[in-house]
Design a protein around this motif. Structure first.
Motif, PDB file in Angstrom:
ATOM      1  N   ALA A 283       0.833  -1.205   0.000  1.00 13.51           N
ATOM      2  CA  ALA A 283       0.000   0.000   0.000  1.00 13.51           C
ATOM      3  C   ALA A 283       0.859   1.244   0.000  1.00 13.51           C
ATOM      4  CB  ALA A 283      -0.940   0.008   1.207  1.00 13.51           C
ATOM      5  N   THR A 284       0.245   2.353  -0.397  1.00 16.48           N
ATOM      6  CA  THR A 284       0.893   3.659  -0.334  1.00 16.48           C
ATOM      7  C   THR A 284       0.117   4.530   0.651  1.00 16.48           C
ATOM      8  OG1 THR A 284      -0.390   4.448  -2.243  1.00 16.48           O
ATOM      9  CG2 THR A 284       1.789   3.510  -2.673  1.00 16.48           C
ATOM     10  N   PHE A 285       0.866   5.351   1.385  1.00 20.82           N
ATOM     11  CA  PHE A 285       0.271   6.181   2.423  1.00 20.82           C
ATOM     12  C   PHE A 285       0.778   7.617   2.293  1.00 20.82           C
ATOM     13  CE2 PHE A 285       0.319   1.889   4.129  1.00 20.82           C
ATOM     14  CZ  PHE A 285      -0.922   1.767   4.742  1.00 20.82           C
ATOM     15  N   PRO A 286      -0.123   8.600   2.291  1.00 20.03           N
ATOM     16  CA  PRO A 286       0.326   9.990   2.264  1.00 20.03           C
ATOM     17  C   PRO A 286       0.836  10.478   3.614  1.00 20.03           C
ATOM     18  CG  PRO A 286      -2.070   9.882   2.294  1.00 20.03           C
ATOM     19  CD  PRO A 286      -1.582   8.467   2.162  1.00 20.03           C
ATOM     20  N   GLY A 287       0.487   9.771   4.686  1.00 21.39           N
ATOM     21  CA  GLY A 287       0.910  10.160   6.023  1.00 21.39           C
ATOM     22  C   GLY A 287       1.569   9.012   6.752  1.00 21.39           C
ATOM     23  N   ASP A 288       1.275   8.904   8.063  1.00 21.96           N
ATOM     24  CA  ASP A 288       1.891   7.866   8.885  1.00 21.96           C
ATOM     25  C   ASP A 288       1.453   6.474   8.445  1.00 21.96           C
ATOM     26  OD1 ASP A 288       3.163   9.780  10.387  1.00 21.96           O
ATOM     27  OD2 ASP A 288       1.606   9.850  11.941  1.00 21.96           O
ATOM     28  N   VAL A 289       2.360   5.530   8.587  1.00 21.80           N
ATOM     29  CA  VAL A 289       2.098   4.129   8.258  1.00 21.80           C
ATOM     30  C   VAL A 289       1.597   3.425   9.511  1.00 21.80           C
ATOM     31  CG1 VAL A 289       3.203   1.974   7.561  1.00 21.80           C
ATOM     32  CG2 VAL A 289       3.797   4.104   6.406  1.00 21.80           C
ATOM     33  N   PRO A 290       0.513   2.652   9.427  1.00 21.05           N
ATOM     34  CA  PRO A 290      -0.050   2.004  10.621  1.00 21.05           C
ATOM     35  C   PRO A 290       0.894   0.970  11.236  1.00 21.05           C
ATOM     36  CG  PRO A 290      -1.573   1.892   8.755  1.00 21.05           C
ATOM     37  CD  PRO A 290      -0.261   2.361   8.219  1.00 21.05           C
ATOM     38  N   ASP A 291       0.643   0.627  12.485  1.00 22.77           N
ATOM     39  CA  ASP A 291       1.396  -0.437  13.157  1.00 22.77           C
ATOM     40  C   ASP A 291       1.287  -1.731  12.348  1.00 22.77           C
ATOM     41  OD1 ASP A 291       2.015   1.317  15.171  1.00 22.77           O
ATOM     42  OD2 ASP A 291       0.474   0.566  16.565  1.00 22.77           O
ATOM     43  N   GLY A 292       2.395  -2.467  12.290  1.00 26.16           N
ATOM     44  CA  GLY A 292       2.417  -3.725  11.555  1.00 26.16           C
ATOM     45  C   GLY A 292       2.838  -3.574  10.107  1.00 26.16           C
ATOM     46  N   TRP A 293       2.849  -2.347   9.590  1.00 27.07           N
ATOM     47  CA  TRP A 293       3.324  -2.076   8.241  1.00 27.07           C
ATOM     48  C   TRP A 293       4.750  -1.564   8.312  1.00 27.07           C
ATOM     49  CZ3 TRP A 293       0.361  -2.333   3.608  1.00 27.07           C
ATOM     50  CH2 TRP A 293      -0.972  -2.711   3.798  1.00 27.07           C
ATOM     51  N   ARG A 294       5.549  -1.829   7.301  1.00 20.22           N
ATOM     52  CA  ARG A 294       6.916  -1.321   7.262  1.00 20.22           C
ATOM     53  C   ARG A 294       7.194  -0.667   5.912  1.00 20.22           C
ATOM     54  NH1 ARG A 294       6.600  -6.661   6.786  1.00 20.22           N
ATOM     55  NH2 ARG A 294       7.849  -7.776   5.218  1.00 20.22           N
ATOM     56  N   VAL A 295       7.857   0.461   5.956  1.00 21.59           N
ATOM     57  CA  VAL A 295       8.134   1.241   4.751  1.00 21.59           C
ATOM     58  C   VAL A 295       9.256   0.576   3.957  1.00 21.59           C
ATOM     59  CG1 VAL A 295       8.920   3.470   3.867  1.00 21.59           C
ATOM     60  CG2 VAL A 295       7.361   3.381   5.827  1.00 21.59           C
ATOM     61  N   ILE A 296       9.033   0.373   2.660  1.00 22.06           N
ATOM     62  CA  ILE A 296      10.043  -0.254   1.792  1.00 22.06           C
ATOM     63  C   ILE A 296      10.379   0.629   0.601  1.00 22.06           C
ATOM     64  CG2 ILE A 296       9.447  -2.615   2.479  1.00 22.06           C
ATOM     65  CD1 ILE A 296       7.975  -2.860  -0.243  1.00 22.06           C
ATOM     66  N   GLY A 297       9.846   1.841   0.570  1.00 18.16           N
ATOM     67  CA  GLY A 297      10.139   2.714  -0.560  1.00 18.16           C
ATOM     68  C   GLY A 297       9.284   3.956  -0.547  1.00 18.16           C
ATOM     69  N   SER A 298       9.256   4.627  -1.674  1.00 17.09           N
ATOM     70  CA  SER A 298       8.537   5.895  -1.788  1.00 17.09           C
ATOM     71  C   SER A 298       7.891   6.008  -3.166  1.00 17.09           C
ATOM     72  CB  SER A 298       9.499   7.066  -1.551  1.00 17.09           C
ATOM     73  OG  SER A 298      10.566   7.028  -2.493  1.00 17.09           O
ATOM     74  N   VAL A 299       7.045   7.007  -3.306  1.00 16.76           N
ATOM     75  CA  VAL A 299       6.334   7.257  -4.561  1.00 16.76           C
ATOM     76  C   VAL A 299       6.766   8.621  -5.088  1.00 16.76           C
ATOM     77  CG1 VAL A 299       4.075   7.476  -5.664  1.00 16.76           C
ATOM     78  CG2 VAL A 299       4.358   5.946  -3.689  1.00 16.76           C
ATOM     79  N   ARG A 300       7.046   8.692  -6.388  1.00 16.58           N
ATOM     80  CA  ARG A 300       7.374   9.983  -6.994  1.00 16.58           C
ATOM     81  C   ARG A 300       6.727  10.082  -8.367  1.00 16.58           C
ATOM     82  NH1 ARG A 300      10.982   9.475 -11.099  1.00 16.58           N
ATOM     83  NH2 ARG A 300      12.476   7.732 -11.065  1.00 16.58           N
ATOM     84  N   ALA A 301       6.622  11.292  -8.846  1.00 19.27           N
ATOM     85  CA  ALA A 301       6.114  11.513 -10.199  1.00 19.27           C
ATOM     86  C   ALA A 301       7.174  11.103 -11.221  1.00 19.27           C
ATOM     87  CB  ALA A 301       5.756  12.979 -10.381  1.00 19.27           C
ATOM     88  N   PRO A 302       6.772  10.543 -12.358  1.00 24.23           N
ATOM     89  CA  PRO A 302       7.755  10.189 -13.390  1.00 24.23           C
ATOM     90  C   PRO A 302       8.402  11.438 -13.972  1.00 24.23           C
ATOM     91  CG  PRO A 302       5.617   9.162 -13.821  1.00 24.23           C
ATOM     92  CD  PRO A 302       5.402  10.175 -12.753  1.00 24.23           C
ATOM     93  N   ARG A 303       9.651  11.319 -14.343  1.00 25.82           N
ATOM     94  CA  ARG A 303      10.298  12.390 -15.087  1.00 25.82           C
ATOM     95  C   ARG A 303       9.785  12.393 -16.524  1.00 25.82           C
ATOM     96  NH1 ARG A 303      14.579  10.341 -11.843  1.00 25.82           N
ATOM     97  NH2 ARG A 303      15.172   8.907 -13.519  1.00 25.82           N
ATOM     98  N   ALA A 304      10.123  13.422 -17.248  1.00 23.79           N
ATOM     99  CA  ALA A 304       9.593  13.583 -18.599  1.00 23.79           C
ATOM    100  C   ALA A 304       9.998  12.439 -19.519  1.00 23.79           C
ATOM    101  CB  ALA A 304      10.047  14.916 -19.182  1.00 23.79           C
ATOM    102  N   ASP A 305      11.155  11.818 -19.246  1.00 23.82           N
ATOM    103  CA  ASP A 305      11.683  10.794 -20.149  1.00 23.82           C
ATOM    104  C   ASP A 305      11.407   9.366 -19.673  1.00 23.82           C
ATOM    105  OD1 ASP A 305      13.281  10.928 -17.945  1.00 23.82           O
ATOM    106  OD2 ASP A 305      15.183  10.709 -19.030  1.00 23.82           O
ATOM    107  N   GLU A 306      10.534   9.170 -18.706  1.00 25.20           N
ATOM    108  CA  GLU A 306      10.308   7.812 -18.200  1.00 25.20           C
ATOM    109  C   GLU A 306       8.825   7.519 -18.027  1.00 25.20           C
ATOM    110  OE1 GLU A 306      12.273   7.380 -14.438  1.00 25.20           O
ATOM    111  OE2 GLU A 306      11.103   8.962 -13.480  1.00 25.20           O
ATOM    112  N   ALA A 307       8.515   6.230 -18.100  1.00 26.94           N
ATOM    113  CA  ALA A 307       7.141   5.763 -17.918  1.00 26.94           C
ATOM    114  C   ALA A 307       6.926   5.352 -16.473  1.00 26.94           C
ATOM    115  CB  ALA A 307       6.881   4.573 -18.843  1.00 26.94           C
ATOM    116  N   PRO A 308       5.671   5.294 -16.023  1.00 28.48           N
ATOM    117  CA  PRO A 308       5.397   4.779 -14.680  1.00 28.48           C
ATOM    118  C   PRO A 308       5.928   3.351 -14.536  1.00 28.48           C
ATOM    119  CG  PRO A 308       3.454   5.863 -15.586  1.00 28.48           C
ATOM    120  CD  PRO A 308       4.452   5.765 -16.713  1.00 28.48           C
ATOM    121  N   GLY A 309       6.369   3.008 -13.340  1.00 29.52           N
ATOM    122  CA  GLY A 309       6.894   1.663 -13.099  1.00 29.52           C
ATOM    123  C   GLY A 309       7.537   1.571 -11.738  1.00 29.52           C
TER     124      GLY A 309
END
Length: 333
Positions: A283-309
């Motif tokens: 899952a993705t969270f705009p704020g705090d991550v609930p108990d039992g979940w662990r952060v493994i990365g982040s979300v960013r907007a694609p640059r002009a030269d790349e596709a979502p992935g």
């Protein structure tokens, strides 16, 4: 751990010796009832009381593609097919309520195996607080065995879709990564004893069902269950949301270390990144991550030269994860 943990498909009395009512007479008593089950199995259809909006999902497992009789009992298959369906309900932010079961099978399959399958379905449903609403039995050509489940769930809030991830969100997981895939590799190598937890996870995944509604209540912006691997399923969120998911290799290192002693480090990375059938929640969270979940990365907007992935260390990995058609000649993951 036994390589054949229950009745095999063809040992004992074959189904062709019984009629449909006799088969159901052995299976239906395994399933519990519920006050919400207004009309139980036995009529043309069951009637289940629902509280709000209803989630509906379905999935199928096939002998030779999703399990082998040498590695999994009927009860294991029952647990597997229930788990993958209930995880889909949880990934929408809902609570599972009931399942419909369909068995399409070669009539020479043993009655004992079918009862064992029913026992596994009953155990998995009981653990989740879910009732079996009914289903269907049908014969199939020699060697064909398919089990399908349609799961229902209650949704009291807005559904959590794959398309809601936004720039700046945190990417988090609840549940394990890589265990089911490592378990499959060990079974393929006849070395199940090297990591019995991984093998048990391959045979009977236990999705964190309560984490789905928990994440929805905490404001999760996107969510799905990890059935086909972190990269492939993460890519589904990325494409639906039009974003890039950046995985943090340091955050995944403990997952890799957990199976590398059994399968080696390179294979362990493959298991964690591309292994399917874990049915953990991503899952993705705009704020705090609930108990039992662990952060493994982040979300960013694609640059002009790349596709979502999905990226790791700024690059698209070579792994792809499981696909039923491009991987169609093999078996999972």
């Amino acid at each position: 751990m036994s390589s054949r943990p229950g009745p095999n498909l063809t040992g004992g009395t074959p189904l062709r010796g019984l009629d449909e009512e006799q088969v159901l007479g052995r299976i239906l008593p395994l399933f519990r009832s519920s006050p919400d089950l207004i009309v139980p199995p036995g009529d043309d259809a069951a009637v289940l009381a629902t509280k709000d909006r209803t989630i509906v999902t379905t999935d199928t497992v096939v002998l030779g593609r999703d399990w082998l009789d040498e590695w999994s009992s009927g009860a294991d298959v029952g647990h597997k097919v229930v788990a993958q369906n209930l995880a889909d309900v949880a990934a929408m932010g809902g609570r599972p309520t009931g399942v419909l079961v369909t068995l399409v099978t070669d009539p020479m399959v043993s009655v004992d195996w079918v009862v064992d399958l029913g026992r596994g379905i009953a155990e998995a449903c009981d653990r989740a607080g879910v009732v079996v609403l009914g289903g269907d039995l049908s014969s199939a050509p020699p060697g064909v065995v398919m089990v399908s489940i349609t799961a229902l769930g209650d949704l009291t809030g807005a559904p959590v879709l794959r398309s809601g991830a936004r720039d700046g969100d945190r990417l988090a997981v609840c549940g394990s990564l890589g265990l089911a895939a490592a378990g499959l590799q060990l079974l393929q190598q006849d070395q199940a004893q090297r990591h019995t937890t991984a093998v048990a996870t391959q045979r009977r995944a236990t999705p964190p069902l309560e984490a789905g509604p928990q994440a929805a209540a905490a404001g999760a912006s996107a969510m799905l269950d990890l059935s086909d691997g972190l990269l492939r399923d993460g890519g589904r969120i990325a494409r639906a949301s039009g974003v890039v998911l950046e995985l943090d290799p340091e955050a995944l290192a403990s997952e890799v270390a957990g199976v590398s002693g059994a399968v080696g480090e390179e294979a362990a990375w493959d298991c964690v990144l591309a292994g399917g059938e874990e049915h953990s929640l991503l899952a993705t969270f705009p704020g705090d991550v609930p108990d039992g979940w662990r952060v493994i990365g982040s979300v960013r907007a694609p640059r002009a030269d790349e596709a979502p992935g999905v990226h790791i260390e700024g690059r698209r990995p070579r792994h792809t994860g499981w696909d039923h058609f491009t991987n169609g000649e093999g078996r999972r993951p």
